[in-house]
Design a protein around this motif. Structure first.
Motif, PDB file in Angstrom:
ATOM      1  N   ASP A  45      -0.003   4.900  -5.961  1.00 33.60           N
ATOM      2  CA  ASP A  45      -0.174   4.464  -4.569  1.00 33.60           C
ATOM      3  C   ASP A  45      -1.263   3.421  -4.437  1.00 33.60           C
ATOM      4  O   ASP A  45      -1.226   2.581  -3.552  1.00 33.60           O
ATOM      5  CB  ASP A  45      -0.406   5.663  -3.631  1.00 33.60           C
ATOM      6  N   ALA A  46      -2.227   3.440  -5.364  1.00 35.66           N
ATOM      7  CA  ALA A  46      -3.272   2.428  -5.326  1.00 35.66           C
ATOM      8  C   ALA A  46      -2.701   1.058  -5.681  1.00 35.66           C
ATOM      9  O   ALA A  46      -3.022   0.047  -5.058  1.00 35.66           O
ATOM     10  CB  ALA A  46      -4.396   2.794  -6.281  1.00 35.66           C
ATOM     11  N   LYS A  47      -1.812   1.026  -6.676  1.00 41.69           N
ATOM     12  CA  LYS A  47      -1.175  -0.237  -7.053  1.00 41.69           C
ATOM     13  C   LYS A  47      -0.346  -0.770  -5.894  1.00 41.69           C
ATOM     14  O   LYS A  47      -0.422  -1.939  -5.522  1.00 41.69           O
ATOM     15  CB  LYS A  47      -0.254  -0.019  -8.256  1.00 41.69           C
ATOM     16  N   PHE A  48       0.452   0.122  -5.345  1.00 44.64           N
ATOM     17  CA  PHE A  48       1.310  -0.230  -4.225  1.00 44.64           C
ATOM     18  C   PHE A  48       0.473  -0.774  -3.078  1.00 44.64           C
ATOM     19  O   PHE A  48       0.747  -1.830  -2.511  1.00 44.64           O
ATOM     20  CB  PHE A  48       2.078   1.027  -3.803  1.00 44.64           C
ATOM     21  N   GLY A  49      -0.588  -0.042  -2.762  1.00 46.51           N
ATOM     22  CA  GLY A  49      -1.450  -0.433  -1.660  1.00 46.51           C
ATOM     23  C   GLY A  49      -2.124  -1.766  -1.906  1.00 46.51           C
ATOM     24  O   GLY A  49      -2.145  -2.633  -1.031  1.00 46.51           O
ATOM     25  N   ALA A  50      -2.649  -1.946  -3.112  1.00 47.45           N
ATOM     26  CA  ALA A  50      -3.380  -3.165  -3.419  1.00 47.45           C
ATOM     27  C   ALA A  50      -2.477  -4.383  -3.270  1.00 47.45           C
ATOM     28  O   ALA A  50      -2.829  -5.372  -2.612  1.00 47.45           O
ATOM     29  CB  ALA A  50      -3.940  -3.088  -4.836  1.00 47.45           C
ATOM     30  N   VAL A  51      -1.283  -4.287  -3.850  1.00 46.91           N
ATOM     31  CA  VAL A  51      -0.362  -5.426  -3.757  1.00 46.91           C
ATOM     32  C   VAL A  51       0.059  -5.638  -2.308  1.00 46.91           C
ATOM     33  O   VAL A  51       0.072  -6.767  -1.809  1.00 46.91           O
ATOM     34  CB  VAL A  51       0.872  -5.183  -4.652  1.00 46.91           C
TER      35      VAL A  51
END
Lengths: 430, 526
Positions: free
Chosen positions: B356-362
């Motif tokens: 979810d951090a990757k998703f959020g960051a992008v």
């Protein structure tokens, strides 16, 4: 799917369940008559003291169990039928297991004192004990004095708890010095003094003889071995614990003080295991006792039994002894073995911080100077470092001169290591 | 034996009553507060300076008296007896009443200062703000404002409750030093220095040197930048200091010490939370759900802050003739910087980012970049769907006033002392990202010593379930940890230690804890 039933939802049973889940897809059922969810027994005292609410003592949120497919049952197991692979509940119903883990823990010791089953006489082990305590000793108007029997870890916790509600406490300790059966004399004396500083009426070398009843079957007073009658409304039985195994009586499962297990934690039935406080080792490991009612031991046995159940036979072979406790404001940690009196060929080196709180005692072999173990009071030490030193069989000299490497006190705390070293050096030169 | 309750509740009759000294302390403090209350209703005090002095001394004195009475007959050590029995600290009636009162105060302060007596259009102050005029004239030769009143009360709260905290944790040197630090930074940096500097250079905007963008979200507003630049080299230095703070000083200190150097040693919001808010730290929500909300909310605020600030700067830069930077260059610069930043994190720390951090960051990056792209395609002078000043004023209202003030402090007695720091502060979000990914700081757990008691989690003001890590023997490396050190202090078994150490092995998930069979540990490590 293989069905694993675990009786008892304490640290041992729950650790076993977690590790079985990590390693397998087996069906897991944990049964407890105490609570719906796992809670940390060691934290019961903080609920009474108002540091925490009961739900804070539960290390896992309630969704955890379902998410990890661990079934929980609040029920009382009456007996085990090993030949049928069944357990029987209080209401007569049954549940079938493929493998059974007994993790039923302990109950307070009672030594046949007259009046030991009166109302107002209790231990402090279960959640029910805590509820009972709230009834018997909600404040110092209802409970004008409490008498605690037994100078061990639960006893001092109970004293601290009652102290927060300003309930006067008389604390009967059999030995000369608190927990003297475990602690060397200087340690025991310091803790005794610390307890007295909190206005606890600590009576050393004193024991319970009899508990007296009022007209309602409630405790009214105790009579001590020395013959003194102490009026009280609560008697805390804290003279140790013993395995909770009554329900095994006609099961055919072998027990002595606890449930007899081999090094794989198996009972005399190969698909029944026992772990934690209720287990007794047929061959105790090293210097360890056959029955070890210790949080850490329960947890480690849970880890080992899970391996055994998941097809990876592992023997119970714990690492170096360690333990910890807190006596009012004094934190205690121990690594390796420090005996209350040095074992033959060993000696103790004790450093006293002279503030009534900080102290270390090291046991070592005189001839080889090998480090055997350390007790530390109000000086936090690093488990990892002591474990390493014990593995390396370091000398006491190495330990004392490198004590700073093991420091685990919070940042900016004053460090006593220099003082410890110089006292140690003085001893060497004298 | 008839008046007491005999029920099965786990809260019998606990240590919750106030002792005589505490009652006297409360009375003194409330009397001081009462004087301020009367002034709001325009009771005219004959000698404002005298009554203000009396009032403020009584507030501070009452708090300190209360604290002294609470702790004087106790031994050094943890002082949490009865915390969950007291109405004020366990969301009881007193807790809710204080929350309503605090929220009300903030709403009036932010939106209706006229009720506090703020004079408008050159009229003299009356009421509460008028009462503070003498002190304001003394410090800077100008009449008081609602912010001056707030600053004085804020500083008094940090100092007096700071003294209480010092007594409570007198056995713990880390806590003491940290508290001296927040008391100092509030008094000197947030209060005295800016007020006195304003007195020396009449038109220099209030500038709290330690208040870093994006916490100080108006730093790059045109009025502030112009105000600073109009003051020649002093102002320019301050502006450069602001830029250096966020891009140079902050990353270095956070790398070395974690975000605690700011959040619990320097910051004013943190200072209030650690002192006045200390009694409420246990009320933070530790659930997994709250953690999830926290991650999305705080990073959304950060994105909002970046967009808002970008929009504001862009709106006044123009073609580069007025300031040395043109709006277009600036926007391209921001886009390039953010892309590089994310690429850098992605390349070096990919394994540490959860899904979810990757998703959020992008996702967040796409949002920011698409807003910026809109500018180039739409050819209007608005940066976003809305005019940038509207974005900025929405940010100021929602985040600057409602979130950080009304909710952030008003909800202390309900959601704990760090609601703002945890869910809303964009500065904490930046420092948190850095702490999680590029910092030497961690809370070390001590081998197998944890007994899962839960004191650490209960008293974590940031709502971190510290126990979940400690009982696994895993170091705590969490973006939100402000390093207050209380988990370590309340641990009865000496399991937790705040440390700065090597990056290697900083994050150390373990299956079996130390103390177990050595062979088994090796086996499970494979």
């Amino acid at each position: 799917m293989e069905h694993i039933i675990i009786i008892g939802n304490g640290i041992a049973g729950v650790t076993a369940a977690r590790h079985i889940r990590k390693n397998s897809n087996k069906r897991i059922t944990i049964i407890s008559a105490e609570t719906d969810y796992f809670f940390s027994r060691t934290a019961l005292m903080y609920v009474y003291m108002g540091h925490m609410k009961f739900e804070h003592t539960q290390p896992y949120e309630n969704w955890f169990w379902k998410e990890n497919r661990i079934e929980l049952m609040n029920a009382y197991v009456n007996k085990i039928l090993p030949d049928e692979n069944k357990i029987e509940f209080e209401d007569g119903s049954h549940l079938t297991y493929d493998k059974l883990i007994l993790a039923t823990g302990s109950i307070p010791n009672k030594f046949g004192w007259p009046g030991q089953d009166l109302k107002g006489v209790q231990g402090l082990v279960s959640k029910q004990d805590l509820l009972q305590l709230e009834q018997t000793a909600p404040n110092n108007k209802v409970c004008k004095r409490a008498v605690i029997i037994g100078g061990g870890l639960i006893g001092v916790e109970l004293a601290e708890m009652l102290h927060t509600r300003e309930i006067p406490v008389t604390f009967l300790v059999r030995e000369k010095g608190f927990w003297r059966g475990v602690l060397p004399m200087p340690n025991a004396t310091m803790i005794s003094n610390h307890i007295k500083e909190h206005h606890i009426d600590l009576r050393e070398e004193e024991e319970l003889k009899e508990v007296l009843s009022d007209d309602n079957g409630h405790v009214r007073a105790v009579i001590t071995k020395k013959g003194e009658e102490i009026p009280c409304n609560l008697v805390g039985l804290c003279a140790g614990v013993r395995p909770q195994i009554e329900f095994l009586k006609e099961s055919g499962i072998e027990y002595n003080r606890g449930i007899m297990v081999n090094r794989n934690l198996q009972t005399n039935f190969s698909n029944i295991y026992a772990i934690g406080d209720c287990a007794e080792q047929r061959e105790p490991v090293g210097e360890r006792k056959a029955v070890e009612a210790v949080w850490y031991t329960g947890r480690m046995m849970g880890e080992v039994v899970a391996q055994n159940i998941c097809g990876n036979p592992v023997k119970w072979n714990p690492g170096h002894w360690f333990n910890s406790a807190k006596f009012f404001e004094i934190e205690y940690q121990t690594y390796g073995w420090v005996w209350n009196n040095p074992k033959e060929g060993n000696d103790h080196f004790t450093w006293n911080g002279n503030d009534g709180r900080s102290m270390i005692t090291i046991e070592y072999e005189i001839a080889s100077r090998k480090f055997i173990g350390i007790n530390t009071f109000n000086i936090r030490m690093r488990h990892e470092v002591f474990d390493k030193w014990l593995n390396e069989e370091q000398t006491i000299d190495h330990v004392v001169y490198n004590l700073r490497d093991a420091c685990f006190n919070p940042e900016f705390f004053k460090e006593p290591y220099h003082d410890i070293k110089s006292q140690f050096s003085n001893l060497l030169t004298n | 034996m008839s008046t007491y309750q005999r029920n099965m509740a786990l809260t019998g009759e606990p240590p919750k009553a106030l002792n005589t000294g505490q009652k006297v302390g409360s009375a003194i403090g409330l009397f001081g507060l009462g004087i301020l209350g009367l002034s709001i209703f325009n009771i005219t005090f004959p000698n404002k300076a005298l009554w203000l002095t009396i009032s403020l001394s009584m507030i501070a004195g009452g708090i300190i008296w209360f604290a002294r009475s609470q702790y004087k007959n106790t031994q050094p050590g943890i002082k949490n007896n009865g915390v969950w029995f007291k109405s004020i600290s366990s969301r009881g009636l007193l807790g809710w009443l204080s929350a309503v009162g605090l929220c009300g105060f903030y709403i009036v302060l932010y939106f209706y200062p006229q009720y506090l007596g703020q004079g408008s259009d050159g009229a003299a102050n009356t009421g509460l703000i008028g009462l503070f005029d003498p002190l304001s004239y003394l410090l800077k030769g100008q009449p008081a404002s609602q912010w001056f009143v707030y600053g004085v009360l804020y500083t008094i709260a940090i100092i007096s409750f700071g003294i209480k905290f010092l007594m409570k944790y007198r056995h713990n040197r880390y806590e003491r030093l940290r508290t001296y630090s927040v008391m100092f930074f509030q008094t000197a940096f947030a209060f005295l220095i800016p007020e006195i500097m304003a007195g020396l250079n009449g038109d220099l905007p209030y500038y709290d040197l330690k208040n870093v963008w994006p916490l100080n979200y108006y730093l790059f507003d045109q009025w502030n930048v112009n105000g600073l630049l109009a003051n020649g080299s002093v102002g320019l230095t301050l502006l450069l200091w602001g830029i250096v703070s966020i891009f140079v000083i902050t990353p270095i200190l956070t790398y070395k010490y974690g975000k605690r150097w700011y959040c619990s040693w320097v910051c004013g919001c943190g200072g209030l939370a650690e002192t006045a808010g200390d009694a409420f730290r246990q009320l933070s929500d530790k659930s997994r759900k709250a953690w999830k909300v926290e991650r999305w909310l705080v990073h959304t605020v950060l994105v909002f802050a970046v967009i808002s600030t970008t929009g504001v700067i862009h709106s006044y830069l123009g073609d580069g003739s007025k300031y040395w930077l043109s709006a277009t260059t600036f926007l391209i610069g921001v886009a390039v910087f953010l892309t590089l930043l994310l690429a850098f994190i992605w390349i070096f720390k990919r394994e540490e980012l959860k899904k979810d951090a990757k998703f959020g960051a992008v996702g967040f990056l796409v949002i920011i970049l698409s807003f910026i792209a809109m500018h180039f395609f739409s050819q209007t002078d608005a940066l976003f769907f809305f005019k940038s000043h509207e974005v900025r004023s929405t940010y100021g209202f929602l985040i600057g006033s409602i979130f950080s003030g009304v909710v952030g402090t008003g909800f202390y007695p309900i959601m704990g002392s760090r609601v703002w720091c945890r869910f809303g502060c964009p500065m904490a979000a930046i420092l948190g990202l850095q702490q999680r990914l590029f910092s030497k700081f961690r809370i070390t757990t001590n081998g197998g010593q944890c007994i899962s008691c839960g004191n650490c989690s209960t008293y974590c003001e940031m709502g971190i379930d510290v126990r979940a890590y400690a009982q696994k023997g895993e170091n705590i490396v969490r973006a939100s940890c402000v390093g207050c050190g209380v988990c370590s202090a309340v641990c009865p078994r000496g399991v937790l230690k705040l440390e700065n150490g090597p990056l290697e092995g900083r994050i150390n998930p373990q299956d079996v804890l130390l103390g177990q069979d050595v062979d088994l540990m090796d086996l499970l490590k494979k």
